[in-house]
Scaffold this motif. Structure first.
Motif, mmCIF file in Angstrom:
data_model
loop_
_atom_site.group_PDB
_atom_site.id
_atom_site.type_symbol
_atom_site.label_atom_id
_atom_site.label_comp_id
_atom_site.label_asym_id
_atom_site.label_seq_id
_atom_site.Cartn_x
_atom_site.Cartn_y
_atom_site.Cartn_z
ATOM 1 N N SER A 1 0.711 -0.171 3.715
ATOM 2 C CA SER A 1 1.742 0.354 4.613
ATOM 3 C C SER A 1 3.142 0.252 4.013
ATOM 4 O O SER A 1 3.936 1.184 4.110
ATOM 5 N N ARG B 1 -3.352 -4.788 3.510
ATOM 6 C CA ARG B 1 -2.811 -3.867 4.519
ATOM 7 C C ARG B 1 -1.303 -3.696 4.333
ATOM 8 O O ARG B 1 -0.758 -2.598 4.466
ATOM 9 N N LYS C 1 -6.366 6.600 7.374
ATOM 10 C CA LYS C 1 -7.401 5.597 7.607
ATOM 11 C C LYS C 1 -8.325 6.090 8.708
ATOM 12 O O LYS C 1 -7.934 6.890 9.561
ATOM 13 N N LYS D 1 2.880 3.649 1.513
ATOM 14 C CA LYS D 1 3.372 4.612 2.512
ATOM 15 C C LYS D 1 4.895 4.666 2.548
ATOM 16 O O LYS D 1 5.492 5.735 2.423
ATOM 17 N N LYS D 2 5.528 3.509 2.731
ATOM 18 C CA LYS D 2 6.983 3.499 2.911
ATOM 19 C C LYS D 2 7.741 3.646 1.598
ATOM 20 O O LYS D 2 8.633 4.479 1.471
ATOM 21 N N TYR E 1 -9.499 3.370 3.995
ATOM 22 C CA TYR E 1 -8.221 3.993 3.655
ATOM 23 C C TYR E 1 -8.439 4.954 2.489
ATOM 24 O O TYR E 1 -9.231 4.690 1.594
#
Length: 182
Positions: A149, A145, A162, A153-154, A172
């Motif tokens: 994230s 996870r 998701k 993502k960042k 996801y």
């Protein structure tokens, strides 16, 4: 057989040794009109291509666009093959082409890494659940996870979505508008 100039050969050989086959910076002593002439010819012949460079990646620029970003140069497969090199850019280490525009952003994703495996799993049409990611990567669930994230993502700016699934748990996936790794 295509005849390359010494300058063209040097540019392509240097690009073959760099991540993502970046042709920038150009060889020492090549600047101004000579650089422009060499690069323009190589672009026309399909040996180099211009790619939008995101400002946060701090890549060496070929030219600036005036909107805060710039253009860098990347050697293409045909260009690298002219100097007997295979591209270092493969499916997972290349240029992200944004689906909704012609812009591109470079990322450095080494093939064979767990991050590359994770991206590949999320690009499948059915996506990947945490349990599938844990099984494939040998990570703990919280690490998987966190990689999604924090890493995807960042750091890379990928639009990971998701959704809850009764049979698979949280699934996801990279959405339809996500950049495609080519």
């Amino acid at each position: 057989m295509t005849k390359l100039t010494d300058t063209q050969t040097t540019i392509l050989r240097q690009a073959a040794t760099r991540p993502n086959n970046l042709a920038m910076p150009l060889p020492n002593g090549l600047a101004g009109a000579a650089a422009k002439a060499s690069v323009t010819t190589m672009i026309k012949r399909g040996w180099l291509k211009e790619v939008t460079a995101r400002p946060d990646k701090r890549l060496p620029l070929w030219r600036e666009t005036g909107d805060g970003s710039g253009i860098t140069l990347v050697a293409t497969k045909p260009g690298l093959r002219l100097v007997g090199k295979e591209p270092t850019s493969t499916k997972l280490k290349a240029v992200l082409r944004l689906a909704h525009s012609d812009q591109a952003a470079l990322v450095n994703i080494r093939q064979g890494t767990k991050q590359a495996l994770l991206i590949d799993m999320l690009q499948r049409p059915d996506g990947a659940s945490i349990s599938e990611i844990v099984e494939a990567t040998s990570w703990q669930a919280h690490t998987a996870r966190g990689a999604i994230s924090g890493g995807l993502k960042k750091k890379l700016g990928l639009p990971v979505s998701k959704e809850k699934c009764k049979t698979r748990g949280t699934v996801y996936r990279l959405g339809a508008d996500a950049p495609k790794i080519i």
